[in-house]
Each structure stands twice: as C-alpha cells, then as structure tokens.
Design an enzyme around this catalytic site. Sequence first.
Site, PDB file in Angstrom:
ATOM      1  N   HIS A 260      26.975 -21.201  -7.198  1.00  0.00           N
ATOM      2  CA  HIS A 260      27.268 -20.237  -8.251  1.00  0.00           C
ATOM      3  C   HIS A 260      28.671 -20.457  -8.804  1.00  0.00           C
ATOM      4  O   HIS A 260      29.658 -20.316  -8.092  1.00  0.00           O
ATOM      5  CB  HIS A 260      27.126 -18.827  -7.672  1.00  0.00           C
ATOM      6  N   HIS A 302      32.958 -17.713 -17.407  1.00  0.00           N
ATOM      7  CA  HIS A 302      32.084 -16.572 -17.137  1.00  0.00           C
ATOM      8  C   HIS A 302      32.417 -15.356 -17.988  1.00  0.00           C
ATOM      9  O   HIS A 302      31.574 -14.818 -18.694  1.00  0.00           O
ATOM     10  CB  HIS A 302      32.139 -16.191 -15.652  1.00  0.00           C
TER      11      HIS A 302
END
Length: 492
Positions: A260, A302
């Site tokens: 991730h 992100h």
Amino acid sequence: MTRAPSDRDWVKAHEGPPLSIAHRGASAYAFDNTLRAFQVAHELGADMWEVDVRLTADGIPVAFHDADLKKACNVNRPVSELTARELQDLTSAAGRSVPLFVEVASLAASLGAGIYLDAKEADAATKAIDILQGHGIAKCIVGANTPDYCAELLERGSPYPVSILVGLNRDPFAIADACGAEIIHPCWERAGDRPDKLLDKLFFDEAGKRGLPVVTWHEERPEVVDALVGLPVLGICSDQPEMVSRYRSPRPNHPEIVCHRGACKIAPENTLPAATAAWSAGFDYVEIDVRETSDGHLVVLHDGDLTRTTNRAGPVSKKTLKELRTLDAGSWFDAFFKGTSLPSLDEVTGLAAKRGGRLYVELKQADPIRTAETVLKQLAPENVFFWSWKQDCLREIRYAFPEARLMARPEDFDSLQDCLTTFDADIIEFNAKNANADEIVKVRRAGRKVMIAYMGHDPEEIDRLLLLEPDLFNVNEPFRVARQLAARKPGA
C-alpha cells in the site's frame, strides 16, 4: 579476549540460502551505521548487520565508517580525536547521530540479529568483541582488511570466526593460507557488470578444499544478487538486504502481496524509493494514488493537499508539474530522504517496467483515459489493475480498454452480485470487517481473484485473514506479513 570456540559452530552448521548481511545497516534507506539503519535492516529481513567500529579519544567504540567527519558532517576532524560525547553532538547536529557500539549490540541482542564486525583497529575489535559477548551474541564474524590484521585477531584469540577481505586482482586463497583466515570475503563489486561470474566452479573447489565459507561484496544489482543467491555462499552483503531474502508468492498459500503506497514503512509513501524497496523485496504489487496537476500532468500522491507529505501546502490540482518538482517529498519521513521528489506517473510506471514490478493504480483525481493509457503504454494489462471510488472512472476505462483489469469492492454495491457484474471486475477486494469464507467462495466460483485489504499491524488479525487464503493481500506491513508466512508450519 576469552576464547569461546562454541561461537564458531554456527558458520559450519549453516544450511539453506545465503545469509542476508545488511551493509552498514540498510544503508539504501537510512544513514549508514545508525540505529535506524539497523532497525530498518531487521524489518527488511537481514540476518546480520555489517557494522564499522572505531574508537573515540576516550576509548569508546562507536559505529562509524570514515576516519573523519568530513563526509558525514562537513567537519574536518578525526574520530580518534573526539570524545564519544563530542562525536554524538556533532553528528546529531547533522541529523545522523552516531551510536555507541554498545547500543548497536543491545539492539541486535533484542532483535536476534547477528553482527559482521568491521573493526578499523585491533583495540576497537577487542572492546567490541567483549561487548558482543557480554550481550550473548553468538552469531558474529570479525572482518579483517589486511592479512596482518587477520593474523593479529587470531593471535589474540578471537572467539568469533575471522574473515579476510580481499580486493580485486589478488589471490584470496593464497592470502587466506598465509594469515589463517577462516572465511574469505572477496570485495569485487567493481569487477564489471557481472562480478558473480568470477565465483566459478574452480573458485568454489578451491574454497571447499580449505573448508573456507565465502561472504561476498555488497551488491545491489538485481541480476547479480539473484545469481549470488543461487551460489554456495555463506552470506551476501547489501545496502538493500531485502534483495537477498526476497518474498516468493508462488509458494503454497502465499498470496500476492500488494504494498500500500509502496513499502511505506521503509521509505516515504508513493515515492520511487518506496516502490523500489517493495519490488526489491520480491513483493508483487505496489499500490499508487494518481492525481492531476493544474497543467494536466499525472503525478503520484495520496492527499489532495500537499501539507502532510511535502514541505509545502496547498491543493495538488492548483500546482503545475514544474512547481511540484521543486518540493521535498521525503524529509517529513526521515532526514535521509531529504530532496526526494514527488514522482510522475510516467516515472513510477517506467520503474515498474524496468524492475519487473506490477501496479495497483487508484485514481484519486485524474483523467481515467489518460491514466490508463499512460500505464498500459509501459505495462502489460496482466501486470496492472485499476480502481477508483468514482465509478464513472471505472466505466470509462472498461469501455476504452476492454483488456484492462479492474477492481471492485462489495462495500460499494448493494450486493455481491452487483459487485461482480457492474464492471465485470477481475479482482474483488474485501476488508478485514467484511471478508468471510462464504463470499470468498462465491467470488472464486465466478472466476475472479480475491483481495483482502488490511492496513493494521495486529499479528493475530493478519493470521486470521491469511487463513481465508486471499489471492492478493493489500497491506501497510508487507514485511510483517512475509515473516508471519515464513513462520507458519508446513501445511498450515
């Protein structure tokens, strides 16, 4: 020194793949010879840490490579003329505090790590060995840079096996014969593109006649490391120890691991170093988040705002690519990564193609067609899959690129059947709360792959989810998962 012959037994008893020896710690991801470098090395699966040891003016052994501070702190003062306190003050001010060797030994003992000791002088070796024995560390090798030093260490009665480091164009066997070395360590990293080819059958025949284990130079080239792992060597040094003990997903019940935002506990999330660490370790996928700049470029980040992971603030969508290129996307994580840039999607995709890595691409705020086009230009469809919380983005990708693989989540639909049919998704992702054996069976019967996402670090929860046997496991802690899988009993 007090001789302890039993501490030599582990070298001859070692079986299996080569030991992963972290060169000055995980020095690709942290300042070398620092506690953080050794802690990261442990996280990356290193069996041993190569530690350089010098004595300060007050006779205290410290972990430090260079004879002076010029490179580390831009201070032209020898280590030998500084007290331990002065040395720590100067290096702390430069952002990379030098640890006392006793601190390194204590950390190694608590984590079960071995030590490859590179003492720069005999007195430093004597004191370091006493410290190691005081901490009960049995797995240790003492390295010597010269035959005279090797002979001196043995004459003093080193309780640990002594290796001789041998440079290019020198006969390691003649040198070992002359000084009595118990391990040979060729330092041949500069011997062309494939120094591993120097370790041929004749070389190992000679080593075998003398009963000499072999430890290799520090190596970070993937093709060379892979070749060395297949040779009968005791250990391989590397700035990237994860390359030596790579994860292998094809084993029974080993899922493909999705990192991730990359190896986000080792390097800054969504950066090239984080992706490099993940693929170097053998993990299958790197998950990335894609956003669009004000001038239409695709970048990997992100958050919609720059504040958390760069040295600036403001929306990504209001910045040009040129403006983003000036940002520091690494210092927030650790001073070692100062100056790490925010990568473009092209750069990450190019790195994946070069390293044989695969991608999970999440579209945060980006044109879906250009995103898919950019990725599929460099990666085969089977090496990437896409997801977005905006379902219209997935529809556009499915329509424009029928060959592209998509992911869907049951939580985003009224039923599992809707999840399976709406986009004809190839991968269905459950989370720790909704993952259950019955629905996983239904997904598999539909011919789709199962992924489970878990961003926590609870070992019991990881084991519970692994027992569901997902095809892919999307995690923040890939190295923890790999360790837990390695610890499972056969057939578990």
